[in-house]
Write an enzyme that holds these catalytic residues in place. Structure first.
Site, PDB file in Angstrom:
ATOM      1  N   GLU A   1       0.793  -1.227   0.000  1.00 45.76           N
ATOM      2  CA  GLU A   1       0.000   0.000   0.000  1.00 45.76           C
ATOM      3  C   GLU A   1       0.829   1.282   0.000  1.00 45.76           C
ATOM      4  O   GLU A   1       0.432   2.274  -0.598  1.00 45.76           O
ATOM      5  CB  GLU A   1      -0.931   0.009   1.223  1.00 45.76           C
TER       6      GLU A   1
ATOM      7  N   SER B   1     -60.334 -14.096  10.847  1.00 44.85           N
ATOM      8  CA  SER B   1     -61.356 -13.045  10.895  1.00 44.85           C
ATOM      9  C   SER B   1     -60.838 -11.684  11.340  1.00 44.85           C
ATOM     10  O   SER B   1     -61.577 -10.698  11.266  1.00 44.85           O
ATOM     11  CB  SER B   1     -62.490 -13.482  11.836  1.00 44.85           C
TER      12      SER B   1
END
Length: 702
Positions: free
Chosen positions: A104, A413
Site C-alpha cells: 500500500e 377473521s
C-alpha cells in the site's frame, strides 16, 4: 532587400514565439497563484484535526430508546455478527504491518504523510491516459496516513464521492498534520484497525477471525499477505463468492504480489519468500470459517429491525452500496434514536415468555408454541415494542413480528374489519344496524366463486348460521357466512382495494373471496402491519406510517436521517368512528375476545383464527395505542387447547402495561354524529326455513 525582408520575417516570428511563451508562462503563473489560492482556501476550511477521534478507534454506533437511554451497540455485519475489535500493533503478526506497507505505501516510514513521488507519478499517468488512451480512470496515490484520515474524518464524504478533489486536498493537508502529531507505529495501528477487508471484516482482528478463525497475532506469512492484499479491492478479492471458489487465482495472485513486494522491500528474507510461494503452490490458501453464532443484540427483535431499516434508508437516500452502509455503521459512531419504549419492551417480552396460558397447549409440533406482538402509537407512527418470539432469541433470529418475507400468516377473521366491514360502511350503503344474511351461500354465489376445477365455493363455518342479522352482531360473534355474503355485495375488488389502503401485504393472488372475506391469505400479514392498520379506527380514519427511529446523527452532530410523521386518509372520521364503535362488540360479553378487557380503559378489537387453528390473532386498540398478537407454530402445524380469545388475553396484558398510568378516556366521536345502537329480541317467525332471526329495535339514526 530580400535579405532585409527575411530578417524582418524572422524577427517577427521570433517575437510571436516569444509572446506565446510569455503568455504561456503568464497563464501558468496566474494558474499557479490561483490554484494556490484555492488550495489555501480549502485548507482553511478543512475540519479541525482531532487526534483523540483518530486514536480512539472504538467509534461504535449506539441505539437509544425513546427517552434517550442507550439500549444497544450496533452490530454492523450481516450473517456472522462480528463486531470490530481493535488491537494494538504489538499484538498482531510480525508479518502483518510490513505486508500492508509493502503493498500500500512503501515509503510510509519516511514520507511526511503524503507521497510526493506517488502523486507526481499518478498525475503523469492520469494525464497520459486521458490524452492518449481516453481512459477516465484515475491512479491512486494515497498513503496509509491519508487512508486513515479518509476512514476516520471524511468517511461520509468519501462514501458520497470517491473523487472529490476538495476532500482529497483537505485529506492531504490533515495527513501532513497527523504525521506531525502521531508516531508511524500509531498511525499504522489505527489504519489496520479501521480498514475494510471484505465480507464482514473491519480491521485486521476481525479479518483474521473471519477468514482463519484465529487472532491476528497468530497469522502466518501467507495469511498476512492475503489479508493485506484485500485492502485494495475487498469485494474483488473476497474468497467466499461462487466465482472465487471456482477460480481462486485472483486472490492467490494478489497474495503472491504482496509476498513479492515484501521481499522487494526486505520485509522478509528470500527463504521466507520461497517457503511461502511453495506453500501457495502446494495447498493454496486454506480458510477456516468461524462458528456463525457469535453475538446478538440485547433487544434482538427491535434493534436488528431498526438497523435493517436504517441500512435501507441510507441506501435509498444517499445511493450507498451495502458495503458503504456497513462501513458507515462500523466506523461512523452513529447515534440512532429509536422509538422503542425500553420498559414496555422488557415487560412485553416477559409476558410472552412466561404467561401460563401457553402451558395448556397440546402441541402436535415438537417445537414450543410461538407468539409475537407489536405495540404501536398510531398518533405519531412510533413503534413502541416489537416482540419477535418467545424465549431467548439467538442472533439473526426469526422475527415473527415484522418479517413480511418469511413470517406472513393468514389472519383469519381479524382482517374482516379491514376488507369487509370498513368498505361496506364507507360506501354509505350500510350502517352498523344494516341487516345482512348469515345463511349458507346461494347456489349462484357458490358457483360464482367456484374453484378452478368447477367445485362450488362452500366454506365451513364454526358458528351456527343465524340468518338475517345486523352488521354489529355479525362482527361481535364473527359470523363467516355473513362476511362472505356482504363481501359479495361490495365486491371482492373493493375489499382488495381497501386491503391496499390499510397497508396490508397483498398480491393479485389475494384478490379472491376466501382472502378478502375470511382472511385466508395467499401470503399473510405481520403484527406490525395489522397493528398499524387497526390504528386507523382510532385516528379519525388516518393511516400513520410505522417508524422505528426518529433520527440518525453522525459523530459530528450532523443529522443523516430524520423520519417524519406521515399520514394518509383511508376513510373519513365518521366511518372510522363507526368501526371503532362496532369493534367494542368482540371485547364485550358474548363476543369472541372478551379477555382483551383488563380494566376501565376502553378496549376494542377483533379475534382471528386461521384454518385448523394454525394461527390465532387478536388485533385492536385503545385511545392511546394499537397492537396485534399472533400465536402459532413455526412449522404451521395445528395445535389444541388454545383459541383466539387466548390471543385476546395476551393482548390485554400487553396493553395493560402500555396504558399504565394513562388517564382513562375514550375516543371522541365526530361532531354531530349519532351512532345507532340496537336492542335485540329473539323472535320465532314462520318462514320457508322456519329460522329464528333477530328482531332489531334501533335507537338513534342510521
Amino acid at each position: 532587400m530580400a535579405q532585409t525582408k527575411h530578417k524582418r520575417k524572422v524577427k517577427k516570428s521570433h517575437n510571436i514565439f516569444k509572446n506565446i511563451i510569455l503568455t504561456m508562462v503568464l497563464i501558468l503563473v496566474i494558474g499557479t497563484v490561483a490554484g494556490a489560492g484555492v488550495v489555501l482556501a480549502l485548507i482553511k476550511t478543512a475540519p479541525a484535526l482531532n487526534i483523540q477521534q483518530i486514536s480512539n478507534l472504538k467509534q461504535t454506533s449506539v441505539i437509544y430508546d425513546d427517552k434517550g437511554n442507550s439500549m444497544d451497540d450496533v452490530i454492523t455485519t450481516d450473517g456472522q455478527v462480528v463486531k470490530r475489535t481493535d488491537v494494538s500493533l504489538s499484538e498482531t503478526s510480525l508479518y502483518l504491518g510490513p505486508a500492508f506497507i509493502a503493498i500500500e505505501d512503501q515509503r510510509f516510514r519516511t514520507d511526511g504523510g503524503i507521497d510526493l513521488k506517488g502523486i507526481a507519478r499518478a498525475v503523469f499517468v492520469d494525464v497520459q491516459n486521458k490524452l492518449f488512451h481516453g481512459n477516465k480512470t484515475t491512479q491512486g496515490a494515497s498513503t496509509l496516513t491519508q487512508q486513515l484520515i479518509k476512514n476516520t474524518v471524511f468517511l461520509d464524504e468519501s462514501l458520497n464521492n470517491r473523487l472529490d478533489y476538495k476532500r482529497k486536498i483537505q485529506e492531504a493537508y490533515l495527513a501532513i498534520e497527523l504525521n506531525k502529531s502521531m508516531s508511524k507505529d500509531d498511525i499504522l495501528e489505527a489504519y489496520m484497525n479501521t480498514i475494510f477487508l471484505g465480507g464482514n471484516a473491519y480491521g485486521v482482528e476481525a479479518a483474521a477471525y473471519q477468514y482463519f478463525n484465529k487472532t491476528s497475532k497468530n497469522l502466518t506469512l501467507v495469511q498476512s499477505a492475503f489479508i493485506a492484499g484485500m485492502a485494495q479491492s475487498p469485494s474483488g478479492f473476497y474468497p467466499f463468492t461462487n466465482s472465487a471458489r471456482k477460480d481462486p487465482s485472483k486472490y492467490i495472485n494478489k497474495t503472491k504480489l504482496v509476498l513479492y513486494k515484501m521481499k522487494e522491500t526486505n520485509s522478509i528474507s528470500s527463504n521466507e519468500y520461497d517457503d511461502a510461494m511453495n506453500s501457495l503452490k502446494i495447498k493454496g490458501i486454506v480458510f477456516t470459517r468461524p462458528n456463525q453464532h457469535l453475538d446478538k443484540y440485547a433487544y434482538e427483535s427491535f434493534s436488528r429491525s431498526v438497523v435493517n431499516q436504517i441500512k435501507a434508508d441510507l441506501m435509498t437516500q444517499y445511493s450507498y452500496t451495502k458495503s458503504q452502509v456497513t462501513a458507515l455503521l462500523t466506523s461512523g459512531g452513529l447515534k440512532i434514536y429509536s422509538t422503542m419504549d425500553k420498559n414496555l419492551q422488557d415487560k412485553s417480552q416477559k409476558i410472552l415468555d412466561n404467561d401460563p396460558v401457553f402451558n395448556k397447549v397440546n402441541n402436535t409440533s415438537k417445537k414450543a408454541i410461538q407468539s409475537s406482538s407489536v405495540i404501536f402509537d398510531y398518533h405519531n407512527g412510533e413503534v413502541k415494542a416489537i416482540i419477535g418470539g418467545r424465549g431467548a432469541l439467538p442472533a439473526n433470529s426469526y422475527n415473527r413480528a415484522v418479517d413480511d418475507v418469511n413470517f406472513p400468516r393468514s389472519t383469519g377473521s381479524s382482517s374482516k374489519p379491514l376488507t369487509v366491514y370498513t368498505p361496506a360502511i364507507a360506501s354509505n350503503k350500510y350502517t352498523a344496524n344494516s341487516i345482512i344474511d348469515d345463511s349458507p351461500l346461494s347456489s349462484s354465489i357458490a358457483k360464482k366463486y367456484a374453484s378452478s376445477n368447477g367445485t362450488p365455493y362452500n366454506p365451513s363455518d364454526d358458528n351456527t348460521p343465524r340468518g338475517p342479522i345486523t352488521i354489529r352482531s355479525a362482527i361481535k360473534t364473527s359470523q363467516n357466512l355473513a362476511a362472505i355474503n356482504l363481501e359479495d355485495k361490495i365486491t371482492v375488488a373493493t375489499g382488495y382495494a381497501y386491503a391496499q389502503k390499510f397497508g396490508l401485504s397483498v398480491t393479485p393472488a389475494d384478490e379472491n373471496i376466501a382472502t378478502m372475506a375470511l382472511g385466508q391469505f395467499n401470503g399473510g400479514e405481520t403484527p406490525l402491519l395489522m397493528s398499524a392498520s387497526y390504528g386507523v379506527f382510532g385516528n379519525s380514519g388516518m393511516y400513520t406510517n410505522p417508524r422505528l427511529y426518529t433520527k440518525v446523527v453522525d459523530r459530528t452532530g450532523k443529522v443523516l436521517l430524520n423520519t417524519k410523521y406521515i399520514t394518509r386518509q383511508v376513510v373519513n372520521a365518521q366511518t372510522a368512528y363507526t368501526m371503532y364503535d362496532l369493534l367494542k362488540g368482540p371485547t364485550s360479553a358474548g363476543g369472541t375476545g372478551p379477555s382483551a378487557k383488563y380494566g376501565d380503559m376502553p378496549v376494542v378489537g377483533k379475534t382471528g383464527t386461521a384454518t385448523d387453528l394454525k394461527d390465532l390473532w387478536f388485533c385492536g386498540l385503545t385511545p392511546y395505542y394499537s397492537a396485534a398478537v399472533w400465536i402459532g407454530n413455526d412449522d404451521n402445524k395445528k395445535f389444541y387447547n388454545l383459541n383466539s380469545n387466548d390471543a385476546a388475553l395476551i393482548w390485554g396484558k400487553l396493553m395493560k402495561e402500555a396504558n399504565a398510568n394513562l388517564p382513562i378516556k375514550d375516543i371522541t366521536k365526530p361532531a354531530g354524529m349519532v351512532v345507532p345502537q340496537e336492542k335485540v329480541t329473539t323472535t320465532k317467525i314462520n318462514n320457508n326455513n322456519n329460522k329464528t332471526i333477530e328482531n332489531v329495535q334501533k335507537s338513534g339514526l342510521d
